[in-house]
Design a protein around this motif. Structure first.
Motif, PDB file in Angstrom:
ATOM      1  N   PRO A   1       0.814  -1.221   0.000  1.00 64.62           N
ATOM      2  CA  PRO A   1       0.000   0.000   0.000  1.00 64.62           C
ATOM      3  C   PRO A   1       0.849   1.274   0.000  1.00 64.62           C
ATOM      4  CG  PRO A   1      -0.863  -1.567   1.593  1.00 64.62           C
ATOM      5  CD  PRO A   1       0.456  -2.109   1.103  1.00 64.62           C
ATOM      6  N   GLU A   2       1.972   1.261   0.693  1.00 70.78           N
ATOM      7  CA  GLU A   2       2.833   2.431   0.760  1.00 70.78           C
ATOM      8  C   GLU A   2       3.438   2.746  -0.597  1.00 70.78           C
ATOM      9  OE1 GLU A   2       3.184  -0.273   2.780  1.00 70.78           O
ATOM     10  OE2 GLU A   2       2.309   0.560   4.610  1.00 70.78           O
ATOM     11  N   ALA A   3       3.880   1.707  -1.310  1.00 69.24           N
ATOM     12  CA  ALA A   3       4.453   1.908  -2.646  1.00 69.24           C
ATOM     13  C   ALA A   3       3.387   2.394  -3.623  1.00 69.24           C
ATOM     14  CB  ALA A   3       5.090   0.612  -3.147  1.00 69.24           C
ATOM     15  N   LEU A   4       2.174   1.871  -3.505  1.00 66.80           N
ATOM     16  CA  LEU A   4       1.085   2.318  -4.363  1.00 66.80           C
ATOM     17  C   LEU A   4       0.749   3.779  -4.073  1.00 66.80           C
ATOM     18  CD1 LEU A   4      -1.051   1.895  -6.502  1.00 66.80           C
ATOM     19  CD2 LEU A   4      -2.498   0.818  -4.752  1.00 66.80           C
ATOM     20  N   ALA A   5       0.705   4.167  -2.806  1.00 68.08           N
ATOM     21  CA  ALA A   5       0.421   5.557  -2.448  1.00 68.08           C
ATOM     22  C   ALA A   5       1.464   6.492  -3.049  1.00 68.08           C
ATOM     23  CB  ALA A   5       0.360   5.716  -0.929  1.00 68.08           C
ATOM     24  N   THR A   6       2.731   6.135  -2.944  1.00 71.44           N
ATOM     25  CA  THR A   6       3.810   6.954  -3.504  1.00 71.44           C
ATOM     26  C   THR A   6       3.681   7.056  -5.017  1.00 71.44           C
ATOM     27  OG1 THR A   6       5.301   6.377  -1.690  1.00 71.44           O
ATOM     28  CG2 THR A   6       6.316   7.174  -3.723  1.00 71.44           C
ATOM     29  N   TYR A   7       3.420   5.931  -5.675  1.00 71.84           N
ATOM     30  CA  TYR A   7       3.245   5.926  -7.129  1.00 71.84           C
ATOM     31  C   TYR A   7       2.084   6.842  -7.537  1.00 71.84           C
ATOM     32  CZ  TYR A   7       1.779   4.346 -11.722  1.00 71.84           C
ATOM     33  OH  TYR A   7       1.380   4.309 -13.042  1.00 71.84           O
ATOM     34  N   LEU A   8       0.949   6.712  -6.864  1.00 73.57           N
ATOM     35  CA  LEU A   8      -0.224   7.516  -7.208  1.00 73.57           C
ATOM     36  C   LEU A   8       0.013   8.997  -6.948  1.00 73.57           C
ATOM     37  CD1 LEU A   8      -3.022   5.181  -5.837  1.00 73.57           C
ATOM     38  CD2 LEU A   8      -2.451   5.589  -8.250  1.00 73.57           C
ATOM     39  N   GLU A   9       0.629   9.332  -5.817  1.00 71.55           N
ATOM     40  CA  GLU A   9       0.942  10.732  -5.522  1.00 71.55           C
ATOM     41  C   GLU A   9       1.813  11.321  -6.624  1.00 71.55           C
ATOM     42  OE1 GLU A   9       0.799  10.501  -0.638  1.00 71.55           O
ATOM     43  OE2 GLU A   9       2.734  10.578  -1.639  1.00 71.55           O
ATOM     44  N   ASP A  10       2.837  10.574  -7.040  1.00 76.30           N
ATOM     45  CA  ASP A  10       3.747  11.042  -8.092  1.00 76.30           C
ATOM     46  C   ASP A  10       3.022  11.212  -9.424  1.00 76.30           C
ATOM     47  OD1 ASP A  10       5.772  10.987  -6.210  1.00 76.30           O
ATOM     48  OD2 ASP A  10       6.698   9.153  -6.995  1.00 76.30           O
ATOM     49  N   GLN A  11       2.160  10.261  -9.788  1.00 74.68           N
ATOM     50  CA  GLN A  11       1.423  10.338 -11.050  1.00 74.68           C
ATOM     51  C   GLN A  11       0.448  11.503 -11.060  1.00 74.68           C
ATOM     52  OE1 GLN A  11       1.920   8.518 -13.942  1.00 74.68           O
ATOM     53  NE2 GLN A  11       3.730   7.997 -12.766  1.00 74.68           N
ATOM     54  N   LEU A  12      -0.243  11.716  -9.945  1.00 73.98           N
ATOM     55  CA  LEU A  12      -1.203  12.816  -9.888  1.00 73.98           C
ATOM     56  C   LEU A  12      -0.513  14.170 -10.009  1.00 73.98           C
ATOM     57  CD1 LEU A  12      -3.654  11.468  -7.181  1.00 73.98           C
ATOM     58  CD2 LEU A  12      -4.092  11.738  -9.632  1.00 73.98           C
ATOM     59  N   VAL A  13       0.656  14.306  -9.418  1.00 76.08           N
ATOM     60  CA  VAL A  13       1.407  15.557  -9.534  1.00 76.08           C
ATOM     61  C   VAL A  13       1.907  15.730 -10.967  1.00 76.08           C
ATOM     62  CG1 VAL A  13       3.531  16.757  -8.866  1.00 76.08           C
ATOM     63  CG2 VAL A  13       2.103  15.713  -7.123  1.00 76.08           C
ATOM     64  N   ALA A  14       2.551  14.696 -11.502  1.00 78.66           N
ATOM     65  CA  ALA A  14       3.174  14.802 -12.818  1.00 78.66           C
ATOM     66  C   ALA A  14       2.159  14.966 -13.948  1.00 78.66           C
ATOM     67  CB  ALA A  14       4.039  13.562 -13.087  1.00 78.66           C
ATOM     68  N   ARG A  15       1.054  14.250 -13.885  1.00 78.25           N
ATOM     69  CA  ARG A  15       0.104  14.247 -15.003  1.00 78.25           C
ATOM     70  C   ARG A  15      -1.041  15.236 -14.856  1.00 78.25           C
ATOM     71  NH1 ARG A  15       1.593  10.334 -18.363  1.00 78.25           N
ATOM     72  NH2 ARG A  15       2.739   8.571 -17.553  1.00 78.25           N
ATOM     73  N   GLU A  16      -1.405  15.569 -13.611  1.00 76.74           N
ATOM     74  CA  GLU A  16      -2.577  16.417 -13.394  1.00 76.74           C
ATOM     75  C   GLU A  16      -2.298  17.666 -12.562  1.00 76.74           C
ATOM     76  OE1 GLU A  16      -5.614  15.829 -14.798  1.00 76.74           O
ATOM     77  OE2 GLU A  16      -4.652  14.152 -15.810  1.00 76.74           O
ATOM     78  N   GLY A  17      -1.108  17.769 -11.972  1.00 79.82           N
ATOM     79  CA  GLY A  17      -0.815  18.907 -11.110  1.00 79.82           C
ATOM     80  C   GLY A  17      -1.622  18.895  -9.825  1.00 79.82           C
ATOM     81  N   ILE A  18      -2.019  17.693  -9.375  1.00 78.74           N
ATOM     82  CA  ILE A  18      -2.820  17.535  -8.166  1.00 78.74           C
ATOM     83  C   ILE A  18      -1.903  17.076  -7.039  1.00 78.74           C
ATOM     84  CG2 ILE A  18      -4.684  16.226  -7.081  1.00 78.74           C
ATOM     85  CD1 ILE A  18      -6.017  16.061  -9.834  1.00 78.74           C
ATOM     86  N   TYR A  19      -1.863  17.855  -5.961  1.00 84.50           N
ATOM     87  CA  TYR A  19      -0.994  17.557  -4.823  1.00 84.50           C
ATOM     88  C   TYR A  19      -1.831  17.038  -3.661  1.00 84.50           C
ATOM     89  CZ  TYR A  19       2.617  20.057  -7.334  1.00 84.50           C
ATOM     90  OH  TYR A  19       3.524  20.449  -8.282  1.00 84.50           O
ATOM     91  N   LEU A  20      -1.726  15.736  -3.386  1.00 84.24           N
ATOM     92  CA  LEU A  20      -2.480  15.095  -2.315  1.00 84.24           C
ATOM     93  C   LEU A  20      -1.574  14.214  -1.482  1.00 84.24           C
ATOM     94  CD1 LEU A  20      -5.514  13.744  -4.395  1.00 84.24           C
ATOM     95  CD2 LEU A  20      -5.451  15.844  -3.054  1.00 84.24           C
ATOM     96  N   ASN A  21      -1.916  14.060  -0.214  1.00 86.29           N
ATOM     97  CA  ASN A  21      -1.337  13.017   0.616  1.00 86.29           C
ATOM     98  C   ASN A  21      -2.331  11.870   0.571  1.00 86.29           C
ATOM     99  OD1 ASN A  21       0.965  14.447   1.558  1.00 86.29           O
ATOM    100  ND2 ASN A  21      -0.352  15.561   2.966  1.00 86.29           N
ATOM    101  N   LEU A  22      -1.847  10.671   0.314  1.00 88.44           N
ATOM    102  CA  LEU A  22      -2.728   9.519   0.173  1.00 88.44           C
ATOM    103  C   LEU A  22      -2.389   8.434   1.184  1.00 88.44           C
ATOM    104  CD1 LEU A  22      -2.717   9.159  -3.712  1.00 88.44           C
ATOM    105  CD2 LEU A  22      -4.444  10.283  -2.290  1.00 88.44           C
ATOM    106  N   ASP A  23      -3.410   7.819   1.705  1.00 83.87           N
ATOM    107  CA  ASP A  23      -3.300   6.623   2.534  1.00 83.87           C
ATOM    108  C   ASP A  23      -4.087   5.566   1.784  1.00 83.87           C
ATOM    109  OD1 ASP A  23      -2.838   4.854   4.611  1.00 83.87           O
ATOM    110  OD2 ASP A  23      -4.563   5.557   5.752  1.00 83.87           O
ATOM    111  N   VAL A  24      -3.409   4.508   1.350  1.00 82.83           N
ATOM    112  CA  VAL A  24      -4.008   3.520   0.449  1.00 82.83           C
ATOM    113  C   VAL A  24      -4.150   2.166   1.122  1.00 82.83           C
ATOM    114  CG1 VAL A  24      -3.678   2.286  -1.726  1.00 82.83           C
ATOM    115  CG2 VAL A  24      -3.055   4.691  -1.574  1.00 82.83           C
ATOM    116  N   ASN A  25      -5.276   1.502   0.853  1.00 87.03           N
ATOM    117  CA  ASN A  25      -5.502   0.118   1.249  1.00 87.03           C
ATOM    118  C   ASN A  25      -5.854  -0.659  -0.018  1.00 87.03           C
ATOM    119  OD1 ASN A  25      -5.279   0.257   4.144  1.00 87.03           O
ATOM    120  ND2 ASN A  25      -7.116   1.492   4.061  1.00 87.03           N
ATOM    121  N   ILE A  26      -5.143  -1.750  -0.247  1.00 89.68           N
ATOM    122  CA  ILE A  26      -5.403  -2.585  -1.414  1.00 89.68           C
ATOM    123  C   ILE A  26      -6.434  -3.630  -1.018  1.00 89.68           C
ATOM    124  CG2 ILE A  26      -4.420  -4.202  -3.081  1.00 89.68           C
ATOM    125  CD1 ILE A  26      -1.730  -2.694  -2.687  1.00 89.68           C
ATOM    126  N   ALA A  27      -7.498  -3.721  -1.808  1.00 85.14           N
ATOM    127  CA  ALA A  27      -8.595  -4.647  -1.491  1.00 85.14           C
ATOM    128  C   ALA A  27      -8.215  -6.074  -1.814  1.00 85.14           C
ATOM    129  CB  ALA A  27      -9.848  -4.261  -2.260  1.00 85.14           C
TER     130      ALA A  27
END
Length: 87
Positions: free
Chosen positions: A61-87
């Motif tokens: 989940p931590e690696a996914l959160a980091t990946y998503l945070e990076d993608q949202l910044v790079a592709r959309e300019g969206i800056y979020l802190n994420l806490d992720v749970n994989i179902a």
């Protein structure tokens, strides 16, 4: 597909843009092959559901959160802190 749930909060300094960022993410629906849907949103936090191809999904989940945070910044300019749970 891998399903995950995430809690999003604004990064310091981006609080005033948080609601607009969540709305933009909901309207966009997909970022770099990852599908997002907003389950609940307030001006200070949001709950989202996501799906991405299993082969591309980080295992922790931590690696996914980091990946998503990076993608949202790079592709959309969206800056979020994420806490992720994989179902």
């Amino acid at each position: 597909m891998t399903t995950f749930y995430m809690a999003a909060t604004p990064r310091p300094g981006s609080e005033d843009l948080f609601e607009a960022a969540i709305r933009r993410l909901a309207e966009r629906g997909t970022v770099d092959g990852v599908r997002f849907s907003v389950l609940e949103a307030t001006e200070a936090s949001a709950a989202l559901r996501g799906e991405m191809p299993q082969a591309e999904c980080p295992e922790s989940p931590e690696a996914l959160a980091t990946y998503l945070e990076d993608q949202l910044v790079a592709r959309e300019g969206i800056y979020l802190n994420l806490d992720v749970n994989i179902a």
